[in-house]
Design a protein around this motif. Structure first.
Motif, PDB file in Angstrom:
ATOM      1  N   ARG A 131      56.432 -10.004  46.848  1.00  0.00           N
ATOM      2  CA  ARG A 131      57.774 -10.500  46.562  1.00  0.00           C
ATOM      3  C   ARG A 131      58.255 -11.424  47.688  1.00  0.00           C
ATOM      4  O   ARG A 131      58.850 -12.468  47.439  1.00  0.00           O
ATOM      5  N   ARG A 135      59.193 -15.292  47.296  1.00  0.00           N
ATOM      6  CA  ARG A 135      60.510 -15.767  47.745  1.00  0.00           C
ATOM      7  C   ARG A 135      60.369 -16.917  48.739  1.00  0.00           C
ATOM      8  O   ARG A 135      61.095 -17.919  48.676  1.00  0.00           O
ATOM      9  N   ASP A 159      66.919 -16.753  46.300  1.00  0.00           N
ATOM     10  CA  ASP A 159      66.994 -15.339  45.912  1.00  0.00           C
ATOM     11  C   ASP A 159      67.190 -15.195  44.408  1.00  0.00           C
ATOM     12  O   ASP A 159      66.544 -14.358  43.758  1.00  0.00           O
ATOM     13  N   GLY A 163      64.572 -13.557  41.704  1.00  0.00           N
ATOM     14  CA  GLY A 163      64.961 -12.482  40.786  1.00  0.00           C
ATOM     15  C   GLY A 163      64.645 -12.829  39.345  1.00  0.00           C
ATOM     16  O   GLY A 163      64.171 -11.974  38.573  1.00  0.00           O
ATOM     17  N   GLN A 164      64.880 -14.071  38.959  1.00  0.00           N
ATOM     18  CA  GLN A 164      64.586 -14.494  37.584  1.00  0.00           C
ATOM     19  C   GLN A 164      63.083 -14.476  37.312  1.00  0.00           C
ATOM     20  O   GLN A 164      62.655 -14.067  36.234  1.00  0.00           O
TER      21      GLN A 164
END
Length: 193
Positions: A131, A135, A159, A163-164
């Motif tokens: 992750r 990012r 961010d 998340g999407q």
């Protein structure tokens, strides 16, 4: 005297990766792994130590063969202004293609995070590192696309897009329309910034 392995390790790991990706760690039985890899149980255990050892090796191959090549245009020394859009559009296309393992099974790491193996500290650390890598790559893509955007706004946008993407990967196997909509939302956020 121990026998040396007489198989192509990368082909075996790729076959196991497909099983773990499709069914998860818990759903992948040794018989399934034997069928997919062409190895007997004893060869799996001799070569990888355990089903878990094979899983850990498959996760590394998943990162190297599936995740990092897709992120490379966002991670290299020079990031093109269009790289973030190309990444998102490419991911959307992969998730929309019913023939792709991504569309049928989502993301092997996100799936693992939501299953019992996700409670394992090493697996959790791998998912967290993935992750972070995602990012960082999306952040670099946003900086290249929107170089005049305020740093705090760029961080929030990175961010939100991360998340999407994670939502899309989690939804891909059960609701392809929502997965596609999550990617469309990320694209719209970038366009609106």
């Amino acid at each position: 005297m121990a026998r040396t392995a007489s198989f192509d390790r990368s082909i075996v790991v790729r076959a196991a990766m497909d099983v773990f990706w499709s069914t998860g760690y818990e759903g992948a039985g040794i018989a399934d792994l034997e069928r997919a890899t062409g190895l007997r149980r004893s060869s799996i255990y001799n070569s990888f130590g355990s089903k878990r050892g094979l899983f850990d090796t498959a996760v590394e191959q998943y990162l190297d063969d599936v995740i990092r090549p897709r992120l490379q245009p966002l991670s290299g020394p020079e990031v093109a202004p269009g790289a973030i859009v190309a990444y998102l559009e490419g991911l959307s296309a992969a998730l929309a293609d019913p023939a792709s393992l991504s569309a049928r099974s989502g993301c092997m790491l996100i799936n693992s995070a939501g299953s019992p193996i996700g409670h394992d500290a090493a697996v959790a650390a791998t998912v967290t590192a993935y992750r972070s890598e995602l990012r960082e790559a999306l952040g670099r893509g946003i900086e290249a696309r929107l170089p005049t955007l305020d740093a705090r706004a760029a961080d929030r946008l990175a961010d939100a897009c991360t998340g999407q993407v994670v939502a899309a990967l989690a939804l891909a196997r059960i609701d392809s329309a929502s997965a596609s909509a999550a990617i469309d939302t990320a694209l719209a956020l970038i366009e609106a910034a």
